[in-house]
Design a protein around this motif. Structure first.
Motif, PDB file in Angstrom:
ATOM      1  N   TYR A  89      16.961 -12.087 -16.829  1.00  0.00           N
ATOM      2  CA  TYR A  89      16.847 -12.128 -15.382  1.00  0.00           C
ATOM      3  C   TYR A  89      16.643 -13.567 -14.892  1.00  0.00           C
ATOM      4  CZ  TYR A  89      16.240  -7.001 -15.459  1.00  0.00           C
ATOM      5  OH  TYR A  89      16.398  -5.651 -15.638  1.00  0.00           O
ATOM      6  N   TYR A 140      24.497  -0.518  -9.594  1.00  0.00           N
ATOM      7  CA  TYR A 140      24.010  -0.032 -10.891  1.00  0.00           C
ATOM      8  C   TYR A 140      22.578  -0.532 -11.090  1.00  0.00           C
ATOM      9  CZ  TYR A 140      29.094   0.276 -11.718  1.00  0.00           C
ATOM     10  OH  TYR A 140      30.440   0.529 -11.629  1.00  0.00           O
ATOM     11  N   CYS A 141      21.714  -0.282 -10.104  1.00  0.00           N
ATOM     12  CA  CYS A 141      20.407  -0.952 -10.083  1.00  0.00           C
ATOM     13  C   CYS A 141      19.355  -0.312 -10.969  1.00  0.00           C
ATOM     14  CB  CYS A 141      19.907  -1.069  -8.647  1.00  0.00           C
ATOM     15  SG  CYS A 141      19.435   0.527  -7.946  1.00  0.00           S
ATOM     16  N   GLY A 142      19.604   0.876 -11.533  1.00  0.00           N
ATOM     17  CA  GLY A 142      18.596   1.515 -12.393  1.00  0.00           C
ATOM     18  C   GLY A 142      17.299   1.709 -11.624  1.00  0.00           C
ATOM     19  N   PRO A 154      14.822  -3.301 -11.087  1.00  0.00           N
ATOM     20  CA  PRO A 154      14.174  -4.588 -11.397  1.00  0.00           C
ATOM     21  C   PRO A 154      14.877  -5.816 -10.814  1.00  0.00           C
ATOM     22  CG  PRO A 154      15.176  -3.649 -13.368  1.00  0.00           C
ATOM     23  CD  PRO A 154      15.206  -2.586 -12.334  1.00  0.00           C
ATOM     24  N   ILE A 155      16.204  -5.851 -10.850  1.00  0.00           N
ATOM     25  CA  ILE A 155      16.895  -7.067 -10.401  1.00  0.00           C
ATOM     26  C   ILE A 155      16.673  -7.255  -8.901  1.00  0.00           C
ATOM     27  CG2 ILE A 155      19.144  -8.194 -10.140  1.00  0.00           C
ATOM     28  CD1 ILE A 155      19.979  -6.821 -12.756  1.00  0.00           C
ATOM     29  N   GLU A 214      22.295   3.389  -7.173  1.00  0.00           N
ATOM     30  CA  GLU A 214      22.120   3.960  -8.520  1.00  0.00           C
ATOM     31  C   GLU A 214      22.422   5.451  -8.469  1.00  0.00           C
ATOM     32  OE1 GLU A 214      21.232   3.071 -11.761  1.00  0.00           O
ATOM     33  OE2 GLU A 214      21.203   5.226 -12.171  1.00  0.00           O
ATOM     34  N   LEU A 215      22.993   5.940  -9.573  1.00  0.00           N
ATOM     35  CA  LEU A 215      23.430   7.339  -9.655  1.00  0.00           C
ATOM     36  C   LEU A 215      22.306   8.310 -10.033  1.00  0.00           C
ATOM     37  CD1 LEU A 215      26.128   8.992  -9.694  1.00  0.00           C
ATOM     38  CD2 LEU A 215      26.283   8.455 -12.116  1.00  0.00           C
ATOM     39  N   VAL A 216      21.420   7.889 -10.926  1.00  0.00           N
ATOM     40  CA  VAL A 216      20.427   8.806 -11.500  1.00  0.00           C
ATOM     41  C   VAL A 216      19.232   8.980 -10.550  1.00  0.00           C
ATOM     42  CG1 VAL A 216      18.821   9.151 -13.439  1.00  0.00           C
ATOM     43  CG2 VAL A 216      21.124   8.260 -13.852  1.00  0.00           C
ATOM     44  N   ALA A 249      23.609   7.068  -5.202  1.00  0.00           N
ATOM     45  CA  ALA A 249      25.050   7.310  -5.051  1.00  0.00           C
ATOM     46  C   ALA A 249      25.807   6.795  -6.264  1.00  0.00           C
ATOM     47  CB  ALA A 249      25.573   6.585  -3.804  1.00  0.00           C
ATOM     48  N   ASN A 250      26.981   7.356  -6.447  1.00  0.00           N
ATOM     49  CA  ASN A 250      27.929   6.786  -7.388  1.00  0.00           C
ATOM     50  C   ASN A 250      28.441   5.481  -6.754  1.00  0.00           C
ATOM     51  OD1 ASN A 250      30.340   6.165  -8.795  1.00  0.00           O
ATOM     52  ND2 ASN A 250      30.544   8.315  -9.375  1.00  0.00           N
ATOM     53  N   VAL A 251      28.488   4.413  -7.529  1.00  0.00           N
ATOM     54  CA  VAL A 251      28.918   3.119  -6.992  1.00  0.00           C
ATOM     55  C   VAL A 251      30.287   3.228  -6.301  1.00  0.00           C
ATOM     56  CG1 VAL A 251      29.796   0.880  -7.775  1.00  0.00           C
ATOM     57  CG2 VAL A 251      27.525   1.616  -8.450  1.00  0.00           C
ATOM     58  N   ASP A 272      25.722  -4.728 -12.695  1.00  0.00           N
ATOM     59  CA  ASP A 272      25.140  -4.594 -14.044  1.00  0.00           C
ATOM     60  C   ASP A 272      25.530  -3.217 -14.579  1.00  0.00           C
ATOM     61  OD1 ASP A 272      23.630  -4.766 -16.328  1.00  0.00           O
ATOM     62  OD2 ASP A 272      21.688  -4.658 -15.338  1.00  0.00           O
ATOM     63  N   PRO A 273      26.819  -3.033 -14.895  1.00  0.00           N
ATOM     64  CA  PRO A 273      27.311  -1.677 -15.211  1.00  0.00           C
ATOM     65  C   PRO A 273      27.044  -1.265 -16.657  1.00  0.00           C
ATOM     66  CG  PRO A 273      29.119  -3.235 -15.308  1.00  0.00           C
ATOM     67  CD  PRO A 273      27.878  -4.032 -14.978  1.00  0.00           C
ATOM     68  N   PRO A 274      27.243   0.022 -16.980  1.00  0.00           N
ATOM     69  CA  PRO A 274      27.201   0.446 -18.389  1.00  0.00           C
ATOM     70  C   PRO A 274      28.366  -0.190 -19.167  1.00  0.00           C
ATOM     71  CG  PRO A 274      27.256   2.328 -16.870  1.00  0.00           C
ATOM     72  CD  PRO A 274      27.551   1.122 -16.066  1.00  0.00           C
TER      73      PRO A 274
END
Ligand SMILES: C[S@@+](CC[C@H](N)C(=O)[O-])C[C@H]1O[C@@H](n2cnc3c(N)ncnc32)[C@H](O)[C@@H]1O
Length: 450
Positions: A292, A311-313, A316-317, A332-334, A358-360, A380-382
């Motif tokens: 980071y 894709y922020c999870g 943290p970023i 973020e999706l989850v 949401a889905n990106v 920051d994708p998978p």
């Protein structure tokens, strides 16, 4: 028996295989290090390359070292424990360079030396172990054998996790054996015990044990809690997740907290982040700080900037960037991760950040504000990289700067090629070693509009 060959190993391929040449063809070998001469058996032959299995090491290479772990070689976890750390870094840098040159067609991008990890062992804050049925009514609990996804060996010790985590593996194995809990059979889809996931924080010394089973009540849960609690007061929470899906992943659909709060908290660059069993968090806390910090240094921002954190999870970023900018939007999706991202923002007294579940692709297509572009977009994708539709939308949005953090140089190179083709500049790429002894590579880069 396939044809036997004697070859000199000259390189390590992207997937960790050793590379040699024979009869004008490239040969990919399952073992061996550059600078070594081996005999090998060709197990598969294709028009342009062969695959071979090493039979015998004739000449030892200059960078071979004695592996620390007794399971090395048979374990699917570490690929490079027998290669000096300095050479591991060399090959990671080289592989990023190869991707930039061959896949992205961008040979002029400066690939910096890979930033080493401060700890080469005991650096992981999360490990997943599988239960596996054996033919004779017994079972194993451990990691997959190298190259064999349908075999799990009984892990005695893993040097990527703490000694306490090794004791937890032994305790849970004993518990399942002593209570004759049926182990899940991945072929018949019967049985109960499926996975053991251990998460531990580096800076706050908290441990979470997550027992993942097939559907059904966990009747002996009090006894497991007692056995684990007796092991160490550092085990601050124990959770039970049920996963009745056939897909072999260690996440749960139904979660029950057996002891503690159901989460642990890690401190990264002075901010607190809550981690739950089923949400993503970078797996090397110490090197996450380097990741980071490096990223933020490369992405110069000012107090009026608006940042989109895709894709922020658990956030943290965006949370760490929020004090440098006017506003951050995280996507973020989850669900669990978004809930925690909001809690993390609140716990750190941050009010200029919004998280959207949401889905990106959907967000960029239908929800991203029109006509009021973000000054910077964080991606920051998978491992799969940017979804083509997300990439297309970002190309239309044309944010002045894009911070791209990648855990897969190949998909990064694919996306970089497209961004540079529409006018972005990419002067440099910085690989960071988050995963010593494995072939995984993380990298940071900033694209800017000229
Ligand atoms: C590599 S992690 C990055 C997390 C975060 N930036 C961090 O540093 O901890 C990728 C995240 O993307 C999320 N994700 C995966 N596919 C997604 C999608 N299509 N839309 C939104 N989020 C997605 C995952 O759930 C995961 O949290």
């Amino acid at each position: 028996m396939g044809k036997q060959i004697e070859v000199d190993i000259v390189d390590l391929a992207f997937d960790g295989k050793a590379v040699a040449h024979n009869d004008g063809k490239v040969v990919f070998l399952d073992a061996g290090l550059p600078g070594e001469r081996v005999t090998a058996e060709i197990i598969r032959s294709k028009p342009r390359h062969d695959q071979a299995r090493v039979l015998n090491l004739i000449t030892k290479g200059p960078h071979r070292i004695k592996p620390t772990c007794r399971h090395f070689g048979g374990c699917g976890g570490c690929a490079w424990q027998d290669l000096s750390y300095e050479r591991q870094l060399h090959y990671k840098t080289k592989q990023v360079g190869d991707c930039m040159e061959r896949l992205a067609g961008l040979p002029d991008v400066k690939v910096h030396e890979t930033i080493p990890a401060p700890d080469q062992f005991r650096y992981r804050n999360k490990m997943e172990f599988s239960f596996h049925t054996a033919t004779d009514d017994s079972f194993t609990l451990g990691l997959h054998r190298r190259g064999a996804f349908d075999e799990v060996f009984d892990l005695k010790a893993c040097y990527l996790q703490s000694e306490l985590a090794n004791e937890i593996v032994a305790t849970v194995r004993r518990f399942v054996r002593d209570h004759s809990l049926p182990v899940y059979d991945v072929v018949k889809h019967t049985g109960y015990a499926r996975f053991l996931v251990i998460r531990e924080t580096t800076y706050t010394d908290q441990v979470m044990v997550n027992f993942v089973t097939n559907y059904g009540e966990f009747e002996k849960s009090d006894e497991l809690v007692a056995a684990l609690t007796a092991l160490s007061p550092r085990i601050t929470t124990i959770v039970h997740n049920q996963n009745g899906q056939k897909s072999n992943i260690a996440t749960g659909e139904i979660e029950k907290v057996l002891s503690g709060s159901g989460s642990i908290q890690e401190k990264i660059l002075g901010k607190i982040f809550r981690i739950k069993a089923n949400s993503f968090f970078q797996t090397n806390s110490a090197q996450t700080e380097t990741l980071y910090r490096t990223a933020f240094d490369m992405l110069s921002l000012d107090g009026d900037d608006r940042v989109l954190d895709l894709y922020c999870g658990t956030g943290p970023i965006g949370i760490l960037l929020s004090e440098r900018v006017k506003e951050v939007v995280g996507v973020e999706l989850v669900t669990d991760a978004v809930v925690m991202a909001r809690e993390n923002a609140a716990a750190n007294d941050i009010s200029n950040i919004t998280f959207i579940e949401a889905n990106v692709v959907e967000y960029l297509r239908n929800q991203a504000p029109e006509g009021d572009p973000f000054d910077a977009v964080v991606i920051d994708p998978p491992r799969a990289g940017l979804h083509p539709k997300a990439l297309r939308r970002i190309k239309e949005m044309k944010p002045p700067r894009i911070l791209y953090i990648s855990c897969n140089p190949a998909t990064f190179a694919r996306d970089a090629k497209e961004l540079v083709a529409i006018g972005y500049e990419l002067p440099e790429v910085r690989p960071i070693d988050m995963f010593p002894h494995t072939r995984h590579i993380e990298l940071v880069s900033v694209f800017s509009q000229s």
